[in-house]
Design an enzyme around this catalytic site. Structure first.
Site, PDB file in Angstrom:
ATOM      1  N   ASP A 158      12.309  56.619 -78.810  1.00  0.00           N
ATOM      2  CA  ASP A 158      14.040  57.791 -78.058  1.00  0.00           C
ATOM      3  C   ASP A 158      14.416  58.386 -79.709  1.00  0.00           C
ATOM      4  O   ASP A 158      14.566  57.339 -80.390  1.00  0.00           O
ATOM      5  CB  ASP A 158      14.934  56.901 -77.376  1.00  0.00           C
ATOM      6  CG  ASP A 158      15.733  57.981 -77.113  1.00  0.00           C
ATOM      7  OD1 ASP A 158      15.693  58.710 -76.829  1.00  0.00           O
ATOM      8  OD2 ASP A 158      17.110  57.263 -77.699  1.00  0.00           O
ATOM      9  N   GLU A 169       9.325  60.112 -80.285  1.00  0.00           N
ATOM     10  CA  GLU A 169       9.949  61.926 -80.132  1.00  0.00           C
ATOM     11  C   GLU A 169      10.730  62.062 -81.220  1.00  0.00           C
ATOM     12  O   GLU A 169      11.362  61.369 -81.793  1.00  0.00           O
ATOM     13  CB  GLU A 169      11.208  60.977 -79.411  1.00  0.00           C
ATOM     14  CG  GLU A 169      12.358  62.618 -78.596  1.00  0.00           C
ATOM     15  CD  GLU A 169      13.146  62.076 -78.036  1.00  0.00           C
ATOM     16  OE1 GLU A 169      13.240  63.027 -76.873  1.00  0.00           O
ATOM     17  OE2 GLU A 169      13.905  61.080 -77.699  1.00  0.00           O
TER      18      GLU A 169
END
Length: 767
Positions: A398, A446
């Site tokens: 993330d 990401e």
């Protein structure tokens, strides 16, 4: 400290591990090989060894409890600095535990936490729980936030007693005036000390190359919480998730990617799970087995079920921030002390120029300091633990650009070449899976965060795959922004062919592009073609949810439900017919909707639970997706080892990749600067496989509002075009595809309906 015992063990020698980079140290016991790490608690046959790293602390005690909700500890043991830099340690003989009313860990679990003192709150012998003796400041000029009244969770805990959703007074964890004196021990989440045996997944892990994977992103709880095929008590658990392995295998999925499963601060208002508290412990609430060691055992069993079906298990990991949040608005002295902040705030977190505040490129109140050694060690140790002891095959990071930030004190600088950062250490030390498969892990970034300098798509180190926003955005605009936003054929072609412009110069391959049109944090695929904008403030259980992007590139197709379904099918063809590693969002394959909520992070409700198929439109779409995945698996040209060269390598008269216009002739270079609503491409499968009856595949994508008469390319000798997929409404009753072996022969021309996609196979034997 009242009835609490404090034992001076300053003269006791401690059995320490001197190898900083050794992730696993094992102590032999009468029950076998137990799991230990270089930090945390290690249970041996003779003692319990505690190790905690803190550079800023001046005194640390480990406090033991018999129950997780005791109002105060049974005993606290002072810890000493050992041979490793900044590592506090103590070894407690098991034979001594009964002297303090504690059971043996082999008989009943013990619970523990730490109390720490530092420059802003020096130790005073007169200090007692619930007092401010020794207090100087809640936060000092170096960013220290030590407070001995706050019981702190071990960052290396294997298991956590509970989250904050069951805590009555969450404010008890706060510092600041009126709160700093409150002792948090009774409510604090504690590390669970119980025998955990080492485990090996070496013989079961899928060894498949990353290029052959199809990722299915889903929430552990949401996967089965509303699934009538799962026994009620198993729904929403690791146990229940493992029972869906057959479904995913039959669908054609090869890797399931779970939203975060690290123990989080709370599930309240945090359904997605992006507020981590313990990076080594599986989230307890997702476990049916709530007994000591239960979450670890059940997670391992779930992974084994997927491995038996050849399915990799990925987890979404959140190493960019923790669930401790930031400071209270307008009062930097007040902040939550659960673990990292009270152990070594100035080194765990990236502080602002004013160290009373935090850098926040995550939107969650803080950034972990990825340039600090203790943070890098924590990340890589955690990854190794989940890989080796919990069986995880890959990780999606993330807001991963935060991990590559090498700047402190108010700035941001991403350095993919720094060998010390966690991004590079992970690919070397885990290590990354090779191009041909085998051992190792798959790493997915990401590649963006919040704020200037954080968008780093295409700039991650070799070995890293990335969520490709440059696939998602052109595809969305191609179908939903015709006449509004100009998307050149060149930009679309780059995305469909693996985004060599982003990945090739760093030595990466087509599969390092994670192709996706939707993800958990946005519209479902159905909603992308059903709403003009987000609809987040709707009534419970589908809302309200704050935030969410306003730049969705969505369109409701003028509320034409037939067209909405058709565009959903067309999007699946576009995704699964593109080169790169595709990611499907769980439930998109059976037309799931969130009624337009594009940021349902807070809804632990039926809205976020997968609605298992009950309607024809759901099952028809699912069957089409299954067919597309079967095609992808059987056609090597859709999963190339290298980027296309636009050359005829085997001299059969067909290039490895050719782009066409409606006339059936190859597009000239000048055409790629245009913004046409139609594109066609052919992949010569014989360049990649000699054992397939599919010689080549042609994919026709029509985003326009008018149909296109496509002149088909010439076939090679002894072959013919067969119709495999057409997403237009005319074929919806038959799920829009033909089973392999029953394709209809197509001559030189095919009519591509408006807003549709077509797949044609060049079959070796004439139909």
């Amino acid at each position: 400290m009242g009835a609490t015992h404090a034992i001076d063990l300053s003269t006791r020698s401690v059995n320490v591990d001197a190898h900083v980079l050794t992730f696993y140290d094992f102590g032999m016991t009468t029950t076998g090989m137990l799991l230990c790490l270089s930090l945390g608690a290690c249970l041996t046959s003779n003692d319990v060894q505690f190790r905690l790293r803190s550079e800023g602390a001046t005194r640390v005690e480990v406090c033991l409890f018999q129950q997780p909700r005791e109002t105060k500890e049974q005993v606290c043991f002072p810890m000493q600095l050992g041979r490793r830099a900044f590592v506090w340690e103590v070894a407690v003989p098991l034979s001594n535990l009964q002297n303090f009313g504690l059971s043996q860990p082999q008989d009943a679990p013990l619970y523990y936490g730490y109390r720490a003192w530092g420059p802003n709150w020096p130790y005073q012998p007169e200090w007692q729980r619930g007092t401010e003796i020794g207090f100087i400041a809640d936060v000092d000029g170096q960013g220290n936030r030590f407070n001995p009244n706050k019981l702190l969770l071990d960052p290396y805990a294997f298991e956590v007693s509970h989250g904050l959703e069951s805590v009555q007074y969450v404010s008890d964890f706060d510092s600041g005036a009126g709160q700093r004196h409150i002792d948090s021990a009774a409510q604090a989440p504690k590390a669970v000390l119980t025998p955990i045996e080492s485990y090996s997944f070496a013989s079961t892990k899928p060894m498949r190359p990353f290029k052959d994977d199809v990722i299915y992103e889903v929430h552990v709880k949401g996967l089965t919480a509303n699934d009538p095929s799962i026994p009620f008590s198993y729904r929403g658990t690791y146990k229940g998730a493992g029972m869906k392995a057959d479904y995913l295998r039959d669908l054609g999925v090869t890797a399931v990617e779970f939203l975060p499963v690290h123990q989080m601060t709370s599930t309240y208002n945090n359904y997605w799970g992006y507020m981590p508290m313990a990076y080594f412990a599986p989230q307890r609430s997702y476990s049916f087995d709530q007994s000591p060691g239960g979450p670890i055992r059940e997670f391992r069993e779930m992974v084994s079920e997927f491995h038996k079906r050849g399915i990799k298990v990925y987890t979404d990991v959140v190493y960019n921030h923790t669930g401790e949040g930031g400071t209270w608005s307008g009062d930097p002295s007040r902040a939550q002390l659960l673990s990292f902040r009270g152990i070594d705030n100035a080194n765990y977190y990236n502080l602002s120029r004013d160290p009373a505040y935090y850098m926040d490129h995550t939107g969650c109140g803080n950034d972990l300091a990825g340039d600090e050694e203790l943070v890098r060690d924590l990340i890589v140790d955690s990854l190794a633990h989940w890989k080796n002891q919990l069986g995880v095959d890959g990780f999606r990071f993330d807001l991963a650009s935060v991990l590559g930030n090498t700047a402190r004190g108010g700035s941001f600088y991403f350095d993919a070449h720094d060998s010390r950062n966690a991004l590079n250490r992970a690919r070397y030390e885990l290590p990354v899976r090779s191009e041909t498969g085998g051992e190792g892990v798959d790493l997915i970034a990401e590649p963006w965060a919040i704020g200037y300098g954080t968008y780093q798509l295409g700039r991650f180190p070799a070995g890293w795959a990335e969520w490709n926003g440059s696939f998602r955005d052109p595809v969305r605009s191609f179908y939903n922004k015709r006449g509004v936003e100009s998307i050149s054929l060149g930009k679309l072609a780059e995305a469909l062919s693996g985004s060599a412009n982003l990945f090739e110069t760093s030595g990466r391959k087509p599969w390092h592009s994670i192709n996706f049109i939707t993800a958990h944090d946005g519209f479902t695929l159905r909603d992308l073609f059903s709403y003009n904008g987000k609809n987040n403030y709707q009534p419970y259980p589908f809302g309200p949810s704050d935030g969410g992007s306003d730049n969705n590139r969505s369109w409701d197709q003028n509320n034409d439900s037939n067209l909405q379904r058709q565009l959903t099918r067309t999007a699946f063809v576009t995704l699964l017919g593109a080169v790169g590693t595709p990611m499907i969002v769980g439930g998109d394959e059976f037309y799931r909707t969130l009624n337009g909520n594009n940021n349902a992070y807070n809804l632990d409700t039926i809205a976020n639970y997968l609605p298992w198929p009950q309607l024809d439109e759901q099952t028809r779409l699912r069957d089409l997706v299954r067919h597309l995945l079967q095609l992808r698996s059987s056609i090597a040209g859709l999963r190339p080892q290298e980027f296309f060269r636009g050359q005829d390598g085997n001299r059969n008269g067909v290039k490895d990749l050719t782009w066409y216009g409606p006339s059936g002739t190859e597009l000239p270079q000048s055409a790629f600067d245009e913004a046409s609503g139609f594109i066609a491409y052919r992949i010569d499968n014989t360049e990649f496989s000699q054992n397939s009856d599919v010689r080549s595949i042609v994919i026709l994508l029509n985003a326009d509002f008018q149909g296109v008469h496509m002149q088909l390319p010439v076939t090679t000798g002894g072959s013919a075009w067969g119709l495999s997929v057409d997403t237009a409404q005319w074929w919806e009753s038959q799920s829009n595809f033909a089973q392999r072996g029953s394709e209809t022969k197509i001559e030189r021309e095919y009519f591509v309906h408006p807003r549709s996609a077509v797949v044609l196979l060049e079959l070796a034997d004439k139909l």
